[in-house]
Enzyme design. Sequence first.
Site, mmCIF file in Angstrom:
data_model
loop_
_atom_site.group_PDB
_atom_site.id
_atom_site.type_symbol
_atom_site.label_atom_id
_atom_site.label_comp_id
_atom_site.label_asym_id
_atom_site.label_seq_id
_atom_site.Cartn_x
_atom_site.Cartn_y
_atom_site.Cartn_z
ATOM 1 N N SER A 85 14.572 21.645 -15.574
ATOM 2 C CA SER A 85 13.352 22.418 -15.756
ATOM 3 C C SER A 85 13.713 23.755 -16.378
ATOM 4 C CB SER A 85 12.688 22.631 -14.389
ATOM 5 O OG SER A 85 11.841 23.758 -14.437
ATOM 6 N N GLU A 123 10.054 8.337 -16.631
ATOM 7 C CA GLU A 123 8.659 8.759 -16.832
ATOM 8 C C GLU A 123 8.178 8.412 -18.239
ATOM 9 O OE1 GLU A 123 7.907 12.687 -14.293
ATOM 10 O OE2 GLU A 123 9.697 12.803 -15.526
ATOM 11 N N HIS A 130 0.836 -1.220 0.000
ATOM 12 C CA HIS A 130 0.000 0.000 0.000
ATOM 13 C C HIS A 130 0.864 1.261 0.000
ATOM 14 C CE1 HIS A 130 -3.328 -2.677 1.372
ATOM 15 N NE2 HIS A 130 -2.335 -3.246 2.043
ATOM 16 N N LYS A 177 15.953 21.756 -10.417
ATOM 17 C CA LYS A 177 15.313 20.474 -10.709
ATOM 18 C C LYS A 177 16.165 19.531 -11.555
ATOM 19 C CE LYS A 177 11.006 20.083 -11.065
ATOM 20 N NZ LYS A 177 10.079 19.098 -10.534
#
Length: 458
Positions: free
Chosen positions: A278, A291, A157, A284
């Site tokens: 970024s 992804e 979970h 970043k």
Amino acid sequence: MSTKLWGSRFTGTLSKLSEKFTYSISYDSKLALYDCIAGIAHAEMLGERGIIHKKDASAIVKGLNKLVDEIEAGTFKYDPSSEDIHTDIQIKLKKSIGKPADCLHTARSRNDQVVTDVRLYCLNHLENIQALLDVLQISIVKFADKNDDIIIPAYTHLQSAQVVLLAHQMLAYVEMLERDKGRFEDAARRTSVNTLGACALAGTTLLTDREIVTKKLGFAKTAANSMDAVSDRDFLIEIVAAIAITGMHLSRICEDLIIWVTSEFNFIAIDDAFCTGSSIMPHKKNPDVLELVRGTSSRFPGRLMELLVLMKGLPLTYNRDMQMDKPALFDCVETIEDMLAMMAELFGGITVKKDVVAARVQSEYFFTVDILDYLVRKGMTYRDAHDTVGVMVKECIDRGKKIADLPVEQLKRYSSLLEVDVKYLLTPEVSIKSKKSFGSTNPVLVRAQINAWKKRLK
Ligand code: ARG
């Protein structure tokens, strides 16, 4: 000669829009090599059986081999005004060898030709995919081997559950990929069927020998029913289904790594080669490759649905709809190849932040199941042990206390079976070492698994 393989029956010509709408050359040109190879085997068989003259057969073989050379050298250029690759090869052959080229289509139809080409394409790429799965497994095993002493929290979970060796989780990925190999292997068995010689749908009156072609092309079997041969696309649906499952696996692996690379988890760093920045936030470093593997994998179930829906309403045998199997198939096959290669490279660029991870496996709550097992070993039922440890954990949480700090008298109040030695269970090292069952995260067992995989994947 008409530039169509079927022109003579027609007086009118196809409208420009119809041509644009029906032509498949822009995508089925990928089949050029397989179309030539299958053509060679077919022509040789026709010659051997005396269906065409031997000298015509050799002229065809020579002509097709010349095209194979061009394809392999990268100089082959299809003519976009050809309807499909089968037409294009036929026209090119005629230009190159003249009249004998007209014999090639004897006892053959584009219906059996196209599916045979696709089967050859699939078998070739299935070999690639298997090899790439091996490479990825090797890369993951190497990573596990290099970091074989690192203990990490594992989750159910996405809540901290128990501690395991990092290598144990890595080998879980290797197991997933091994099952993928099994699925591709299985699909390959049903792909390795020679469908050439089924002709349009009913076979031929000519005395062909399909076994000869089967052997020449290296197929394991000859399709036993000509109608099934030209209308079956199960094999490629199976391959795409297997790709969809592999894609789902890669996506889950990426998801784990994306979570681990967040500043909140901070378990791992990924090499700059696999990240981007970024345009607005200079601090970043985003795990874009992960992804995009996760994102791209969503195409496969979409493509699988496309193929199932494409086929489900079709009457036997060949229908032109089936031309649309190719964009979906090629996309899936070539995309999963890229993704597997990408992931194999990426695993070489991961470093584990040992200190951060070590600090995250200290919570005593990781070891509550070990305490429970301790009570069971002393004769308590599992249910009673669960209640006992549950009460102990709740009180510790309520009072802000650690189990390790509880005096023995306090422990005894939960159960007379609890002795001071229970406190030795409260470290990550003891927790993994005390696991006994086959397949568990015990370091001796995990080491044996790493070694077994290293041997197996050599
Ligand atoms: N281009 C077609 C396909 O990809 C093969 C040609 C079969 N066409 C035909 N009219 N029988 O399925």
